[in-house]
Scaffold this motif. Structure first.
Motif, PDB file in Angstrom:
ATOM      1  N   PRO A   1     -15.935   0.908   3.219  1.00 46.44           N
ATOM      2  CA  PRO A   1     -14.664   1.361   2.630  1.00 46.44           C
ATOM      3  C   PRO A   1     -13.470   0.700   3.310  1.00 46.44           C
ATOM      4  O   PRO A   1     -13.509   0.400   4.501  1.00 46.44           O
TER       5      PRO A   1
ATOM      6  N   ARG B   1      -9.664   5.939  -4.942  1.00 46.36           N
ATOM      7  CA  ARG B   1      -8.873   6.473  -3.829  1.00 46.36           C
ATOM      8  C   ARG B   1      -7.960   7.604  -4.276  1.00 46.36           C
ATOM      9  O   ARG B   1      -7.537   8.409  -3.472  1.00 46.36           O
TER      10      ARG B   1
ATOM     11  N   LEU C   1      -7.193  -1.765  -4.353  1.00 45.49           N
ATOM     12  CA  LEU C   1      -6.818  -1.802  -2.949  1.00 45.49           C
ATOM     13  C   LEU C   1      -7.553  -2.952  -2.280  1.00 45.49           C
ATOM     14  O   LEU C   1      -8.790  -3.011  -2.318  1.00 45.49           O
TER      15      LEU C   1
ATOM     16  N   ASP D   1     -10.773   1.613  -4.537  1.00 48.23           N
ATOM     17  CA  ASP D   1     -11.147   0.918  -3.305  1.00 48.23           C
ATOM     18  C   ASP D   1     -12.152  -0.150  -3.711  1.00 48.23           C
ATOM     19  O   ASP D   1     -13.337   0.133  -3.893  1.00 48.23           O
TER      20      ASP D   1
ATOM     21  N   ASP E   1     -16.502   8.054  -5.637  1.00 50.14           N
ATOM     22  CA  ASP E   1     -16.126   7.732  -4.258  1.00 50.14           C
ATOM     23  C   ASP E   1     -15.172   6.552  -4.151  1.00 50.14           C
ATOM     24  O   ASP E   1     -14.304   6.534  -3.289  1.00 50.14           O
ATOM     25  N   HIS E   2     -15.326   5.557  -5.019  1.00 50.74           N
ATOM     26  CA  HIS E   2     -14.505   4.348  -4.917  1.00 50.74           C
ATOM     27  C   HIS E   2     -13.093   4.526  -5.493  1.00 50.74           C
ATOM     28  O   HIS E   2     -12.261   3.639  -5.358  1.00 50.74           O
TER      29      HIS E   2
ATOM     30  N   MET F   1      -5.414  12.216  -3.968  1.00 50.92           N
ATOM     31  CA  MET F   1      -6.825  12.357  -4.333  1.00 50.92           C
ATOM     32  C   MET F   1      -6.986  13.153  -5.636  1.00 50.92           C
ATOM     33  O   MET F   1      -6.184  14.049  -5.915  1.00 50.92           O
TER      34      MET F   1
ATOM     35  N   GLU G   1      -9.902   0.356   5.032  1.00 50.89           N
ATOM     36  CA  GLU G   1      -9.061   1.153   5.930  1.00 50.89           C
ATOM     37  C   GLU G   1      -7.636   0.664   5.726  1.00 50.89           C
ATOM     38  O   GLU G   1      -7.227  -0.311   6.350  1.00 50.89           O
ATOM     39  N   PRO G   2      -6.881   1.285   4.806  1.00 47.16           N
ATOM     40  CA  PRO G   2      -5.547   0.783   4.488  1.00 47.16           C
ATOM     41  C   PRO G   2      -4.647   0.704   5.725  1.00 47.16           C
ATOM     42  O   PRO G   2      -4.674   1.587   6.576  1.00 47.16           O
TER      43      PRO G   2
ATOM     44  N   PRO H   1       0.029   5.497  -0.012  1.00 47.41           N
ATOM     45  CA  PRO H   1      -1.054   6.488  -0.001  1.00 47.41           C
ATOM     46  C   PRO H   1      -1.228   7.124  -1.379  1.00 47.41           C
ATOM     47  O   PRO H   1      -0.265   7.420  -2.069  1.00 47.41           O
TER      48      PRO H   1
ATOM     49  N   TRP I   1       0.831  -1.199   0.000  1.00 51.14           N
ATOM     50  CA  TRP I   1       0.000   0.000   0.000  1.00 51.14           C
ATOM     51  C   TRP I   1       0.866   1.249   0.000  1.00 51.14           C
ATOM     52  O   TRP I   1       1.830   1.367   0.746  1.00 51.14           O
TER      53      TRP I   1
END
Length: 151
Positions: free
Chosen positions: A71, A48, A93, A62, A45-46, A39, A73-74, A36, A34
């Protein structure tokens, strides 16, 4: 792609929350830890965001949220499965890659008719394995939906 009952499929299983899903290994380019994502304004919404994949901009989806689950939570254990369908490359993800296995097409059971039409198109079937049930996803249906949302 049509598969006959004699065809063997190599699949990669992963978890989203407490559920297990799989996709065909042939669609997977790599699995990475993963990172980050940055955005993007006005994205669904899906999505990331995007990450840098060796100089290329890779959108990260996501998958849990895309499938109507809570959703993701990485965490440090989360991974991004880099997939390719046709010319489109997208990172998925997921919580954890759990297994790689080979099955025959006859081991895939039809998904029960309990969800919306779009959801049924995204599910190729169910695979009972040991004491668990794995949902076999149809990536083409997921990617097709992404392309239409971007249009």
């Amino acid at each position: 792609m049509r598969i006959s009952e004699n065809d063997m499929l190599e699949l990669i299983a992963f978890t989203l929350g407490d559920q297990e899903f799989c996709i065909e290994v042939v669609s997977v380019r790599e699995i990475r830890s993963w990172t980050p994502a940055t955005m993007l304004p006005h994205s669904p919404d899906h999505v990331r965001g995007v990450i840098n994949l060796r100089g290329a901009v890779l959108p990260v989806m996501d998958l849990a949220l895309r499938l109507g689950l809570a959703p993701a939570e990485p965490s440090q254990g989360s991974v991004i499965i880099v997939t390719q369908i046709g010319s489109q490359i997208v990172g998925l993800l997921v919580d954890l890659v759990s297994d790689i296995f080979t099955i025959s097409a006859e081991e895939i059971h039809p998904a029960p008719d309990v969800s919306k039409t779009m959801d049924r198109e995204q599910i190729r079937g169910m695979i009972p394995m040991d004491d668990r049930m794995i949902c076999f996803l149809q990536l083409n249906a997921l990617f097709g939906a992404i392309e239409s949302e971007a249009a």
